[in-house]
Motif scaffolding. Structure first.
Motif, PDB file in Angstrom:
ATOM      1  N   VAL A   1       0.739  -1.198  -0.080  1.00  0.00           N
ATOM      2  CA  VAL A   1       0.012   0.101  -0.024  1.00  0.00           C
ATOM      3  C   VAL A   1       0.837   1.121  -0.099  1.00  0.00           C
ATOM      4  CG1 VAL A   1      -1.986  -1.140   1.109  1.00  0.00           C
ATOM      5  CG2 VAL A   1      -0.116   0.198   2.491  1.00  0.00           C
ATOM      6  N   GLU A   2       0.320   2.311  -0.297  1.00  0.00           N
ATOM      7  CA  GLU A   2       1.031   3.527  -0.272  1.00  0.00           C
ATOM      8  C   GLU A   2       1.339   4.121   1.254  1.00  0.00           C
ATOM      9  OE1 GLU A   2      -1.015   6.775  -2.158  1.00  0.00           O
ATOM     10  OE2 GLU A   2      -2.091   5.708  -3.483  1.00  0.00           O
ATOM     11  N   ARG A   3       2.555   4.638   1.256  1.00  0.00           N
ATOM     12  CA  ARG A   3       3.001   4.843   2.859  1.00  0.00           C
ATOM     13  C   ARG A   3       2.131   5.954   3.319  1.00  0.00           C
ATOM     14  NH1 ARG A   3       9.044   7.488   2.966  1.00  0.00           N
ATOM     15  NH2 ARG A   3       7.931   9.590   2.860  1.00  0.00           N
ATOM     16  N   ARG A   4       1.456   6.823   2.549  1.00  0.00           N
ATOM     17  CA  ARG A   4       0.497   7.756   3.154  1.00  0.00           C
ATOM     18  C   ARG A   4      -0.503   6.955   3.909  1.00  0.00           C
ATOM     19  NH1 ARG A   4       0.484  11.314   5.729  1.00  0.00           N
ATOM     20  NH2 ARG A   4      -1.652  11.738   6.481  1.00  0.00           N
ATOM     21  N   ARG A   5      -1.171   5.853   3.258  1.00  0.00           N
ATOM     22  CA  ARG A   5      -2.184   4.921   3.951  1.00  0.00           C
ATOM     23  C   ARG A   5      -1.695   4.657   5.294  1.00  0.00           C
ATOM     24  NH1 ARG A   5      -4.544   7.620   0.267  1.00  0.00           N
ATOM     25  NH2 ARG A   5      -4.372   8.918   2.522  1.00  0.00           N
ATOM     26  N   ILE A   6      -0.620   4.160   5.299  1.00  0.00           N
ATOM     27  CA  ILE A   6       0.062   3.692   6.735  1.00  0.00           C
ATOM     28  C   ILE A   6       0.001   4.709   7.697  1.00  0.00           C
ATOM     29  CG2 ILE A   6       2.132   2.836   7.813  1.00  0.00           C
ATOM     30  CD1 ILE A   6       0.635   0.556   5.980  1.00  0.00           C
ATOM     31  N   TYR A   7       0.607   5.773   7.166  1.00  0.00           N
ATOM     32  CA  TYR A   7       0.413   7.296   8.078  1.00  0.00           C
ATOM     33  C   TYR A   7      -0.807   7.614   8.677  1.00  0.00           C
ATOM     34  CZ  TYR A   7       5.465   8.465   7.649  1.00  0.00           C
ATOM     35  OH  TYR A   7       6.784   8.615   7.781  1.00  0.00           O
ATOM     36  N   ASP A   8      -2.087   7.258   7.874  1.00  0.00           N
ATOM     37  CA  ASP A   8      -3.264   7.634   8.097  1.00  0.00           C
ATOM     38  C   ASP A   8      -3.489   6.791   9.160  1.00  0.00           C
ATOM     39  OD1 ASP A   8      -3.487   9.520   6.164  1.00  0.00           O
ATOM     40  OD2 ASP A   8      -4.603   8.268   4.978  1.00  0.00           O
ATOM     41  N   ILE A   9      -3.233   5.461   9.273  1.00  0.00           N
ATOM     42  CA  ILE A   9      -3.740   4.524  10.208  1.00  0.00           C
ATOM     43  C   ILE A   9      -2.884   4.899  11.726  1.00  0.00           C
ATOM     44  CG2 ILE A   9      -3.446   2.010  10.997  1.00  0.00           C
ATOM     45  CD1 ILE A   9      -4.306   1.505   7.900  1.00  0.00           C
ATOM     46  N   VAL A  10      -1.431   5.037  11.408  1.00  0.00           N
ATOM     47  CA  VAL A  10      -0.586   5.273  12.469  1.00  0.00           C
ATOM     48  C   VAL A  10      -0.929   6.518  13.224  1.00  0.00           C
ATOM     49  CG1 VAL A  10       1.773   5.777  13.005  1.00  0.00           C
ATOM     50  CG2 VAL A  10       1.345   4.199  11.559  1.00  0.00           C
TER      51      VAL A  10
END
Length: 89
Positions: free
Chosen positions: A17-26
């Motif tokens: 997945v895009e890193r941005r999506r990981i940041y959203d979750i984090v």
């Protein structure tokens, strides 16, 4: 103790997945104390161990704010001017 370090770039790559999506979750996980930022792209995972105290603190703060708002509304209602013997609404 359930703590481990997470690299967000590695997590995004592994999940595809895009890193941005990981940041959203984090960001959400960080707000409730499940993860804590240690450095750029690096977080410590605490899991549920910090969740209960964080939720208890949020509940306490919410109840205190609710109490303050109620007190403020009561005070404002008492200070409204009377016209024709009735309070303005």
């Amino acid at each position: 103790n359930g703590e481990s370090e997470i690299c967000l770039d590695a997590a995004a790559s592994r999940l595809g997945v895009e890193r941005r999506r990981i940041y959203d979750i984090v960001n959400v996980l960080e707000s409730v104390g499940i993860v804590v930022r240690k450095a750029k792209n690096r977080y410590t995972w605490y899991g549920k161990s910090k969740l209960e105290p964080t939720l208890a603190a949020l509940k306490k703060e919410a109840l205190a704010n609710k109490s303050l708002k109620k007190t403020s509304v009561d005070t404002n209602a008492k200070s409204e001017p009377l016209q024709n013997g009735f309070r303005e609404k």
